[in-house]
Design a protein around this motif. Structure first.
Motif, PDB file in Angstrom:
ATOM      1  N   ASN A  91       0.836  -1.199   0.000  1.00 31.51           N
ATOM      2  CA  ASN A  91       0.000   0.000   0.000  1.00 31.51           C
ATOM      3  C   ASN A  91       0.872   1.251   0.000  1.00 31.51           C
ATOM      4  O   ASN A  91       1.781   1.400   0.822  1.00 31.51           O
ATOM      5  CB  ASN A  91      -0.923   0.000   1.226  1.00 31.51           C
ATOM      6  N   LEU A  92       0.569   2.150  -0.909  1.00 28.29           N
ATOM      7  CA  LEU A  92       1.240   3.436  -1.017  1.00 28.29           C
ATOM      8  C   LEU A  92       0.289   4.514  -0.527  1.00 28.29           C
ATOM      9  O   LEU A  92      -0.846   4.603  -0.989  1.00 28.29           O
ATOM     10  CB  LEU A  92       1.652   3.711  -2.472  1.00 28.29           C
ATOM     11  N   TYR A  93       0.757   5.327   0.434  1.00 29.92           N
ATOM     12  CA  TYR A  93      -0.079   6.382   1.007  1.00 29.92           C
ATOM     13  C   TYR A  93       0.475   7.752   0.605  1.00 29.92           C
ATOM     14  O   TYR A  93       1.597   7.884   0.123  1.00 29.92           O
ATOM     15  CB  TYR A  93      -0.120   6.256   2.531  1.00 29.92           C
ATOM     16  N   SER A  94      -0.323   8.767   0.831  1.00 31.08           N
ATOM     17  CA  SER A  94       0.107  10.138   0.521  1.00 31.08           C
ATOM     18  C   SER A  94       1.392  10.463   1.274  1.00 31.08           C
ATOM     19  O   SER A  94       1.492  10.243   2.485  1.00 31.08           O
ATOM     20  CB  SER A  94      -0.984  11.138   0.914  1.00 31.08           C
ATOM     21  N   GLN A  95       2.370  11.005   0.547  1.00 30.66           N
ATOM     22  CA  GLN A  95       3.648  11.330   1.167  1.00 30.66           C
ATOM     23  C   GLN A  95       4.507  12.163   0.209  1.00 30.66           C
ATOM     24  O   GLN A  95       4.221  12.258  -0.986  1.00 30.66           O
ATOM     25  CB  GLN A  95       4.402  10.061   1.566  1.00 30.66           C
TER      26      GLN A  95
END
Length: 323
Positions: A91-95
């Motif tokens: 999972n890739l999250y806002s960053q």
């Protein structure tokens, strides 16, 4: 397509390029490079992704443009992976993902030429995500963002000491000798290029009329597609001076001396380019002595042209401190 947005932002001062491209790094001079952040924005729950990458690309375009006349090269480690899944997907999250890509010293400067030709640079950020497949086969989906970057070269400052060494050369013709002296080998927009010219007969039994002297700054642009084909060559006169003389020069110790000068146009913005793969720009000074015998004397000098005006081309303080 998953709801993902990608942007590339520079540091707080608004400039992607750091350091002094073209100047080797030292204790006083940090390595030159392109710096910034790739900002990834996703839904709260994130998105299944494989990697996030950034690439700095050099784009060389030949006259006419189009796909067949455009050539891409990556600079530094390319592509540079800023985020990667531990397994096939995570999972890739806002960053925000910071990056720094070094600029090799041999990188040519950004330049715009006629007919859509030139050299430009672009940062390309890409997110690779898990896509919706057909049956059991999955296809990746990508989101890409590109921003242009201008790279100027600082080894092309005309006041650098290496370009300010006196030089004297002599060429012998059938009817005389022409001696040329100059004090500088690099010039920018608005600069006056001057040389001292001395003409003397090389025979003790003749009289020659020196009709005139000419000084011409010539620009040669080569566009090369592949090394097995001849390049497209464009030759142009950037500036010139024609000095009528019509002086009789007698054999013996008599000489004719004068200074020749021409001005680089202030609008001239094409620098010397010698390290690209497909676009080359070179310059030379041509000095000609016109004789009534028809046996003219010509001497050519290589010269470097920069796109920095002299008022903006003072060497960095760190260099002045150690030179």
């Amino acid at each position: 397509m998953p709801n993902v947005e990608v942007t590339i932002i520079p540091p707080l001062d608004g400039e992607f390029v750091r350091g002094w491209p073209g100047i080797p790094p030292s204790l006083e001079n940090p390595p030159a490079g392109v710096q910034g952040d790739v900002v990834v924005q996703t839904l709260k729950e994130g998105v299944s992704a494989q990697w996030v990458r950034i690439e700095l690309r050099k784009v060389e375009v030949l006259p006419g443009g189009g796909e067949n006349n455009t050539f891409y090269d990556g600079l530094g480690p390319h592509p540079l992976t800023l985020w990667g899944a531990d397994d096939k997907y995570n999972n890739l999250y806002s960053q925000r993902l910071p990056f720094f890509i070094g600029i090799p010293d041999s990188t040519p400067p950004t330049v715009t030429l006629q007919n859509r030709a030139g050299i430009r640079y672009e940062l390309v950020a890409t997110v690779c995500m898990k896509g919706k497949g057909v049956l059991s086969r999955e296809k990746n989906a990508t989101v890409r963002k590109m921003v242009p970057v201008i790279i100027d070269k600082h080894e092309l400052h005309s006041p650098w000491p290496i370009y300010c060494q006196p030089e004297k050369q002599e060429v012998t013709g059938a009817d005389g000798n022409l001696t040329i002296e100059r004090r500088q080998t690099c010039h920018g927009p608005g600069d006056h290029i001057s040389v001292a010219a001395t003409f003397k007969l090389n025979s003790t039994y003749r009289v020659v009329v020196l009709q005139g002297l000419e000084l011409t700054l010539k620009e040669l642009i080569n566009f090369r597609t592949t090394y097995d084909k001849p390049p497209l060559t464009l030759l142009a006169d950037v500036a010139e001076t024609k000095l009528p003389v019509n002086t009789t020069v007698y054999a013996g110790r008599m000489t004719y001396q004068t200074e020749l000068a021409c001005q680089v146009p202030r609008t001239h913005s094409t620098p010397t380019i010698s390290t690209a793969h497909h676009v080359y720009v070179t310059y030379h000074l041509s000095i000609k002595a016109l004789l009534n015998t028809g046996m003219h004397i010509v001497k050519d000098f290589p010269v470097i042209i920069t796109n920095w005006e002299r008022c903006d081309a003072q060497p960095p303080l760190f260099f002045l401190a150690i030179s």
